[in-house]
Design a protein around this motif. Structure first.
Motif, mmCIF file in Angstrom:
data_model
loop_
_atom_site.group_PDB
_atom_site.id
_atom_site.type_symbol
_atom_site.label_atom_id
_atom_site.label_comp_id
_atom_site.label_asym_id
_atom_site.label_seq_id
_atom_site.Cartn_x
_atom_site.Cartn_y
_atom_site.Cartn_z
ATOM 1 N N ASN A 20 94.153 6.607 83.022
ATOM 2 C CA ASN A 20 94.016 5.163 82.784
ATOM 3 C C ASN A 20 92.565 4.759 82.482
ATOM 4 N N PRO A 21 91.961 5.348 81.446
ATOM 5 C CA PRO A 21 90.565 4.994 81.123
ATOM 6 C C PRO A 21 90.438 3.526 80.727
ATOM 7 N N GLU A 22 89.260 2.962 80.986
ATOM 8 C CA GLU A 22 88.963 1.583 80.577
ATOM 9 C C GLU A 22 88.009 1.624 79.401
ATOM 10 N N PHE A 23 88.363 0.953 78.319
ATOM 11 C CA PHE A 23 87.569 0.987 77.102
ATOM 12 C C PHE A 23 86.682 -0.240 76.999
ATOM 13 N N GLN B 244 90.602 12.110 82.881
ATOM 14 C CA GLN B 244 90.541 10.745 83.393
ATOM 15 C C GLN B 244 91.866 10.039 83.122
ATOM 16 N N ARG C 170 83.218 3.894 85.500
ATOM 17 C CA ARG C 170 84.105 3.178 86.410
ATOM 18 C C ARG C 170 83.859 3.556 87.869
ATOM 19 N N ARG D 106 84.083 4.313 76.437
ATOM 20 C CA ARG D 106 84.742 4.022 77.708
ATOM 21 C C ARG D 106 83.743 3.540 78.750
ATOM 22 N N LYS D 107 84.234 2.819 79.721
ATOM 23 C CA LYS D 107 83.392 2.289 80.789
ATOM 24 C C LYS D 107 83.087 3.374 81.828
ATOM 25 N N LYS E 95 84.812 -3.310 75.211
ATOM 26 C CA LYS E 95 85.086 -4.235 74.117
ATOM 27 C C LYS E 95 83.828 -4.420 73.282
#
Length: 343
Positions: free
Chosen positions: A64-67, A62, A32, A29-30, A69
């Motif tokens: 809405n995690p951002e994954f 957390q 953020r 995950r990023k 790429k």
């Protein structure tokens, strides 16, 4: 549940290092940035192994995690920005140490170096700097490197459960030696070990963390590398095992103390063979001798040099294993020879 800690942005780097060195950073995950009524924060993703708090920060869920790429190819990132001739010269490989990308860029692409650096940061969003590698120089084999993007060249690189803090513009770190570092991490348990060219702890740290020798005497002559050696001993919590010594191995190495000696340097290593043998206990011990050697001499010259030094001291040699570490340069191999030295 996706777990994270939320920290004020000014404390972000400090908290990230704390999570990294505790081996709790979740790397899919990023990290953020988050703007709230209370200010600007960073959300640092942590693993399921994290407890209720990390330092002063509670572990929370957390949303809405951002994954991250998976990176594509560098040529793909640059295909709309470079000519066919330029694309043909784009580097096919680079090194990622901690959060820094190190890349060799040919002179032909000098005017496009910042474009290439930006593409690499797009491919590796967790990285913060891109450094251009220009070779090595001087007695201490220090890297010649140019910071292309970012503001820092110091990082903490995690490898095989160990942490190596370093400034990539001041010390060398070869990922091509990974297998040898792993091998050293499996031997030496209960022994007294002398690491004659320890650098920032390339072999001392994995051995101390995993094999737990009785004692490792780590000798390094470069003051900058020595400072990072001491820091890495602290980071890896092996102060009870490793004794760091600043100095020249030929003068600083003890005599008659070691069960095992590591000679993990190349170039003039053979000049120190007698000092290494004197460091071993009178009853004998193991020597790990590294050398860069022309390919056609790789199976003969290192052993001949070891036997010549042993003859001068009236000692005997039993060759245990000869291993190729990597190709050092065209026609030249980096070899390591394991030998038993005895009366």
């Amino acid at each position: 549940m996706y777990r994270t800690i939320r920290v004020p942005i000014e404390k972000g780097e400090e908290a990230r290092l704390e999570v990294l060195t505790a081996d709790l950073l979740e790397d899919t995950r990023k990290i953020r940035k988050l703007q709230t009524e209370k200010g600007t924060f960073l959300e640092i993703p942590v693993t399921e192994a994290a407890g209720e708090k990390i330092g002063n920060y509670p572990v929370i869920e957390q949303k809405n995690p951002e994954f991250l790429k998976k990176p594509g190819s560098l040529k793909e990132y640059l295909k709309n920005s470079l000519s066919e001739a330029e694309l043909a010269c784009v580097p096919s490989g680079w090194q990622v140490l901690g959060d820094i990308v190190i890349v060799s860029i040919p002179e032909f692409l000098n005017e496009k170096k910042l474009l290439i650096a930006r593409a690499l940061l797009s491919m590796y969003p967790k990285c913060r700097s891109v450094v251009r590698d220009l070779g090595i120089e001087g007695q201490f084999r220090q890297p010649k490197r140019e910071l292309l993007l970012g503001s820092k060249t110091e990082t903490v690189h995690k490898e095989h459960g160990c942490f190596f803090k370093q400034d990539v513009t001041k010390v060398m770190y070869s990922k091509g030696n990974l297998d040898e570092r792993k091998r050293m991490s499996k031997i030496g348990s209960g022994e007294v070990v002398v690491d004659m060219f320890s650098g920032i702890g390339y072999f001392s740290i994995p051995m101390a963390v995993h094999a737990r020798p009785e004692k490792i005497i780590s000798i390094e002559i470069n003051p900058e590398s020595f400072a990072y050696l001491k820091e890495n001993i602290r980071l890896n919590h092996v102060e009870d095992i490793i004794t760091p010594i600043l100095g020249d191995c030929s003068q600083a190495a003890p005599e008659g103390k070691a069960d095992r000696v590591i000679m993990g340097y190349v170039g003039t290593t053979h000049h120190y063979l007698e000092s290494a043998m004197k460091a071993l206990k009178k009853s004998g011990g193991i020597l790990h001798y590294h050398e860069t050697v022309p390919e056609n001499l790789s199976r003969t010259r290192p052993e001949e040099r070891i036997k010549k030094a042993a003859d001068c001291l009236g000692k005997k040699v039993e060759v245990l294993k000869t291993r190729r570490i990597k190709k050092y340069s065209p026609g030249v191999l980096h070899m390591v020879v394991d030998v038993r030295i005895f009366e």
